[in-house]
Motif scaffolding. Structure first.
Motif, PDB file in Angstrom:
ATOM      1  N   MET A  26       0.836  -1.204   0.000  1.00  0.00           N
ATOM      2  CA  MET A  26       0.000   0.000   0.000  1.00  0.00           C
ATOM      3  C   MET A  26       0.870   1.252   0.000  1.00  0.00           C
ATOM      4  SD  MET A  26      -2.900   1.351  -0.230  1.00  0.00           S
ATOM      5  CE  MET A  26      -4.072   0.036   0.088  1.00  0.00           C
ATOM      6  N   ARG A  27       1.976   1.223   0.736  1.00  0.00           N
ATOM      7  CA  ARG A  27       2.881   2.379   0.725  1.00  0.00           C
ATOM      8  C   ARG A  27       3.448   2.610  -0.672  1.00  0.00           C
ATOM      9  NH1 ARG A  27       4.427   0.224   5.779  1.00  0.00           N
ATOM     10  NH2 ARG A  27       6.210  -0.870   4.849  1.00  0.00           N
ATOM     11  N   LEU A  28       3.773   1.533  -1.370  1.00  0.00           N
ATOM     12  CA  LEU A  28       4.287   1.649  -2.736  1.00  0.00           C
ATOM     13  C   LEU A  28       3.229   2.254  -3.653  1.00  0.00           C
ATOM     14  CD1 LEU A  28       6.362   1.181  -4.951  1.00  0.00           C
ATOM     15  CD2 LEU A  28       5.602  -1.215  -5.067  1.00  0.00           C
ATOM     16  N   VAL A  29       1.997   1.773  -3.530  1.00  0.00           N
ATOM     17  CA  VAL A  29       0.908   2.279  -4.359  1.00  0.00           C
ATOM     18  C   VAL A  29       0.681   3.772  -4.097  1.00  0.00           C
ATOM     19  CG1 VAL A  29      -1.584   2.169  -4.750  1.00  0.00           C
ATOM     20  CG2 VAL A  29      -0.241   0.062  -4.627  1.00  0.00           C
ATOM     21  N   LYS A  30       0.678   4.159  -2.827  1.00  0.00           N
ATOM     22  CA  LYS A  30       0.459   5.569  -2.486  1.00  0.00           C
ATOM     23  C   LYS A  30       1.586   6.451  -3.035  1.00  0.00           C
ATOM     24  CE  LYS A  30      -2.365   4.919   1.661  1.00  0.00           C
ATOM     25  NZ  LYS A  30      -2.449   5.100   3.136  1.00  0.00           N
ATOM     26  N   PHE A  31       2.802   5.928  -3.005  1.00  0.00           N
ATOM     27  CA  PHE A  31       3.926   6.671  -3.569  1.00  0.00           C
ATOM     28  C   PHE A  31       3.706   6.933  -5.059  1.00  0.00           C
ATOM     29  CE2 PHE A  31       7.814   6.731  -6.026  1.00  0.00           C
ATOM     30  CZ  PHE A  31       8.610   7.659  -5.356  1.00  0.00           C
ATOM     31  N   LEU A  32       3.287   5.912  -5.790  1.00  0.00           N
ATOM     32  CA  LEU A  32       3.062   6.045  -7.232  1.00  0.00           C
ATOM     33  C   LEU A  32       1.956   7.047  -7.529  1.00  0.00           C
ATOM     34  CD1 LEU A  32       3.323   2.257  -8.120  1.00  0.00           C
ATOM     35  CD2 LEU A  32       5.057   4.016  -8.550  1.00  0.00           C
ATOM     36  N   VAL A  33       0.892   7.003  -6.759  1.00  0.00           N
ATOM     37  CA  VAL A  33      -0.212   7.949  -6.957  1.00  0.00           C
ATOM     38  C   VAL A  33       0.256   9.371  -6.678  1.00  0.00           C
ATOM     39  CG1 VAL A  33      -2.478   8.670  -6.079  1.00  0.00           C
ATOM     40  CG2 VAL A  33      -2.007   6.239  -6.458  1.00  0.00           C
ATOM     41  N   ARG A  34       1.098   9.518  -5.676  1.00  0.00           N
ATOM     42  CA  ARG A  34       1.548  10.847  -5.249  1.00  0.00           C
ATOM     43  C   ARG A  34       2.570  11.459  -6.206  1.00  0.00           C
ATOM     44  NH1 ARG A  34       3.068   9.313  -0.675  1.00  0.00           N
ATOM     45  NH2 ARG A  34       5.334   9.244  -0.955  1.00  0.00           N
ATOM     46  N   ASN A  35       3.402  10.633  -6.831  1.00  0.00           N
ATOM     47  CA  ASN A  35       4.562  11.155  -7.551  1.00  0.00           C
ATOM     48  C   ASN A  35       4.493  11.066  -9.078  1.00  0.00           C
ATOM     49  OD1 ASN A  35       6.825  11.893  -5.461  1.00  0.00           O
ATOM     50  ND2 ASN A  35       5.891  10.013  -4.702  1.00  0.00           N
ATOM     51  N   LEU A  36       3.544  10.328  -9.626  1.00  0.00           N
ATOM     52  CA  LEU A  36       3.459  10.206 -11.074  1.00  0.00           C
ATOM     53  C   LEU A  36       2.343  11.083 -11.637  1.00  0.00           C
ATOM     54  CD1 LEU A  36       3.959   6.353 -11.570  1.00  0.00           C
ATOM     55  CD2 LEU A  36       5.658   8.185 -11.787  1.00  0.00           C
ATOM     56  N   PRO A  37       2.482  11.538 -12.881  1.00  0.00           N
ATOM     57  CA  PRO A  37       1.439  12.360 -13.510  1.00  0.00           C
ATOM     58  C   PRO A  37       0.124  11.585 -13.608  1.00  0.00           C
ATOM     59  CG  PRO A  37       3.471  12.435 -14.791  1.00  0.00           C
ATOM     60  CD  PRO A  37       3.656  11.355 -13.770  1.00  0.00           C
ATOM     61  N   PRO A  38      -1.009  12.271 -13.547  1.00  0.00           N
ATOM     62  CA  PRO A  38      -2.318  11.593 -13.581  1.00  0.00           C
ATOM     63  C   PRO A  38      -2.532  10.728 -14.810  1.00  0.00           C
ATOM     64  CG  PRO A  38      -2.569  13.868 -12.887  1.00  0.00           C
ATOM     65  CD  PRO A  38      -1.141  13.720 -13.326  1.00  0.00           C
ATOM     66  N   ASP A  39      -1.922  11.089 -15.955  1.00  0.00           N
ATOM     67  CA  ASP A  39      -2.156  10.331 -17.177  1.00  0.00           C
ATOM     68  C   ASP A  39      -1.161   9.186 -17.370  1.00  0.00           C
ATOM     69  OD1 ASP A  39       0.013  11.983 -17.558  1.00  0.00           O
ATOM     70  OD2 ASP A  39      -0.501  12.503 -19.634  1.00  0.00           O
ATOM     71  N   HIS A  40      -0.232   8.986 -16.423  1.00  0.00           N
ATOM     72  CA  HIS A  40       0.730   7.899 -16.567  1.00  0.00           C
ATOM     73  C   HIS A  40       0.014   6.568 -16.334  1.00  0.00           C
ATOM     74  CE1 HIS A  40       4.276   5.370 -15.971  1.00  0.00           C
ATOM     75  NE2 HIS A  40       4.994   6.348 -16.508  1.00  0.00           N
ATOM     76  N   PRO A  41       0.276   5.532 -17.163  1.00  0.00           N
ATOM     77  CA  PRO A  41      -0.436   4.255 -17.020  1.00  0.00           C
ATOM     78  C   PRO A  41      -0.270   3.613 -15.651  1.00  0.00           C
ATOM     79  CG  PRO A  41       1.427   4.050 -18.543  1.00  0.00           C
ATOM     80  CD  PRO A  41       1.208   5.501 -18.315  1.00  0.00           C
TER      81      PRO A  41
END
Length: 204
Positions: free
Chosen positions: A46-61
């Motif tokens: 879950m921490r990994l998932v939250k990191f990706l949501v927080r740091n990647l652009p909204p349109d990134h796959p």
């Protein structure tokens, strides 16, 4: 969200993801990836998932997959070995070369460690003296505190008024023309060679 899908996309898009992150975020991503290995869903993933949501652009796959709440975090795709994919992605992160920004930051951090004086810029023209963040590297001055004529002459070629970091780096790194770092030749028999090496820059 389907964690197996997220990891599969991480591996597929690893290079682009790294290009979007600064060094601290890259290090954090690598640590989170390592922690997520061998776990059955749970806090580490879950921490990994939250990191990706927080740091990647909204349109990134990867960001879109990580933000999808329609699936279950622990539901893997049958064809994906999550731990193996996490290991692959962690290895990919470790093998990535530093970005241009990281190289510049590393060079500047090293140059900030040079012995330096405050307030010495006024002792010479902007083209004569290297000043880094308001501090002038001490190698440019003699025991009397005056700017060395040989340094001023070379600096006029290096143009520290345009890029002081590049000028300081040139002085302190091994030089192919001289065989040593130019700064090591100051006060010695080969001091005159430094100017010749600087002038050779314009001939490359």
């Amino acid at each position: 969200m389907n964690f197996a899908l997220i990891i599969d996309l991480l591996v597929q898009n690893g290079a682009t993801i790294v290009g979007l992150l600064r060094q601290p975020e890259r290090a954090e991503l690598r640590q989170l990836t390592h922690e997520a290995r061998g776990t059955d869903g749970g806090p580490a993933r879950m921490r990994l998932v939250k990191f990706l949501v927080r740091n990647l652009p909204p349109d990134h796959p990867v960001r879109r997959a990580a933000a999808d709440d329609d699936a279950t975090l622990g539901t893997p795709a049958a064809t994906v070995d999550i731990d193996a994919e996490l290991e692959r992605f962690e290895a990919l992160l470790a093998a990535m070369p530093p970005t241009t920004e990281e190289i510049i930051e590393s060079v500047q951090a090293r140059l900030r460690e040079l012995p330096a004086h405050h307030g010495r810029a006024a002792s010479g023209r902007a083209t004569d003296v290297i000043v880094l963040d308001g501090r002038s590297p001490a190698f440019q001055y003699g025991a009397d505190g005056e700017l060395l004529p040989a340094v001023a002459e070379v600096n006029r070629v290096l143009r520290p008024d345009i890029d002081p970091w590049a000028a300081a780096d040139w002085w302190t790194q091994p030089n192919g023309w001289l065989g040593v770092a130019p700064v090591t030749l100051l006060h010695g028999a080969r001091e005159g060679d430094i100017l010749a090496a600087a002038l050779a820059l314009g001939e490359d």
